[in-house]
Motif scaffolding. Structure first.
Motif, short mmCIF file in Angstrom:
data_model
loop_
_atom_site.label_atom_id
_atom_site.label_comp_id
_atom_site.label_asym_id
_atom_site.label_seq_id
_atom_site.Cartn_x
_atom_site.Cartn_y
_atom_site.Cartn_z
N LEU A 32 0.83 -1.21 0.00
CA LEU A 32 0.00 0.00 0.00
C LEU A 32 0.86 1.26 0.00
CD1 LEU A 32 -2.80 -1.11 2.50
CD2 LEU A 32 -2.95 -0.91 0.01
N THR A 33 1.98 1.24 0.71
CA THR A 33 2.90 2.38 0.74
C THR A 33 3.50 2.61 -0.66
OG1 THR A 33 3.43 1.88 3.03
CG2 THR A 33 4.94 3.34 1.86
N LEU A 34 3.91 1.54 -1.32
CA LEU A 34 4.49 1.65 -2.66
C LEU A 34 3.46 2.21 -3.64
CD1 LEU A 34 6.78 1.11 -4.69
CD2 LEU A 34 5.84 -1.18 -4.97
N LEU A 35 2.23 1.74 -3.57
CA LEU A 35 1.18 2.24 -4.46
C LEU A 35 0.90 3.72 -4.21
CD1 LEU A 35 -1.33 -0.76 -4.55
CD2 LEU A 35 0.11 0.07 -6.39
N GLN A 36 0.91 4.12 -2.94
CA GLN A 36 0.66 5.53 -2.62
C GLN A 36 1.80 6.41 -3.13
OE1 GLN A 36 -2.25 6.54 -1.42
NE2 GLN A 36 -1.54 8.61 -1.80
N ASN A 40 1.50 9.53 -5.83
CA ASN A 40 1.92 10.88 -5.44
C ASN A 40 2.96 11.48 -6.39
OD1 ASN A 40 0.17 10.87 -3.26
ND2 ASN A 40 1.72 10.17 -1.82
N ARG A 41 3.55 10.71 -7.28
CA ARG A 41 4.55 11.23 -8.20
C ARG A 41 3.89 12.25 -9.13
NH1 ARG A 41 7.36 5.64 -10.21
NH2 ARG A 41 8.23 5.06 -8.18
N PRO A 42 4.66 13.28 -9.53
CA PRO A 42 4.07 14.25 -10.47
C PRO A 42 3.88 13.58 -11.85
CG PRO A 42 6.38 14.75 -10.09
CD PRO A 42 6.01 13.65 -9.14
N PRO A 43 2.82 13.94 -12.52
CA PRO A 43 2.58 13.32 -13.83
C PRO A 43 3.63 13.79 -14.85
CG PRO A 43 0.98 15.05 -13.43
CD PRO A 43 1.78 14.90 -12.16
#
Length: 183
Positions: A32-36, A40-43
């Motif tokens: 779940l942390t990895l997916l979050q 959150n990365r900028p597009p």
């Protein structure tokens, strides 16, 4: 009766085993942390596609232009009327045994050259259990293939074939020595 009981017990044990593999896991926090983090990365931006050029349209009427699918008169002129084709094969002479097989069927299996002999000999397996001796100058294959040179691991052949206009041309071919795998 016993068969039904054994089948029922086996089915039950199989079902319990499958259900044990499907039990819930509470420790998904790393996933779940990895997916979050990914969310959150900028597009990023995607570069636009290059502009494609549209070729000009050419309308073929058929009556004003020659057909692109038929040979022109100057292309249909047989080579014999222009002059003798230097690569025309001799189709009158009798064929040897190896000329009756396609070159793809033939296998180069060995060479022999005695110390006092300048002409190496190659041994060709015809694919039908027969091994034939070949020297330079002999023919093999169904495309008028003449053996030009024999080395320790390669037979150099010149085949005579017709090109698109019907002119006879030569093309180089090679047969490599077949190496048996160590057992």
């Amino acid at each position: 009766m016993i068969k039904k009981l054994i089948t029922f017990l086996f089915s039950g044990v199989t079902l319990l085993t499958l259900l044990a593999g499907c039990r819930g896991h509470d420790d998904h926090s790393a996933l779940l942390t990895l997916l979050q983090d990914i969310r959150n990365r900028p597009p990023g931006t995607i570069a636009p596609l290059p502009e494609t050029l549209t070729p000009p349209l050419v309308h073929y009427t058929g009556s004003q232009q020659p057909s692109p699918f038929k040979l022109h008169k100057e292309q249909r002129t047989p080579a014999s009327s222009i002059g003798a084709d230097p690569f025309t094969p001799d189709s009158v002479s009798p064929q040897g045994v190896l000329e009756q097989h396609p070159l793809q069927e033939l296998s180069f299996v060995g060479t022999l050259q005695l110390s006092d002999d300048r002409t190496p000999k190659a041994f060709i397996d015809d694919g039908h259990g027969e091994v034939h001796k070949v020297i330079a100058g002999q023919y093999m294959g169904q495309n008028f293939g003449r053996v030009v040179k024999i080395s320790e691991d390669t037979i150099y052949i010149e085949e005579t074939v017709q090109d698109e206009q019907g002119t006879w041309v030569t093309r180089p071919r090679q047969l490599k020595l077949v190496m048996e795998a160590d057992e």
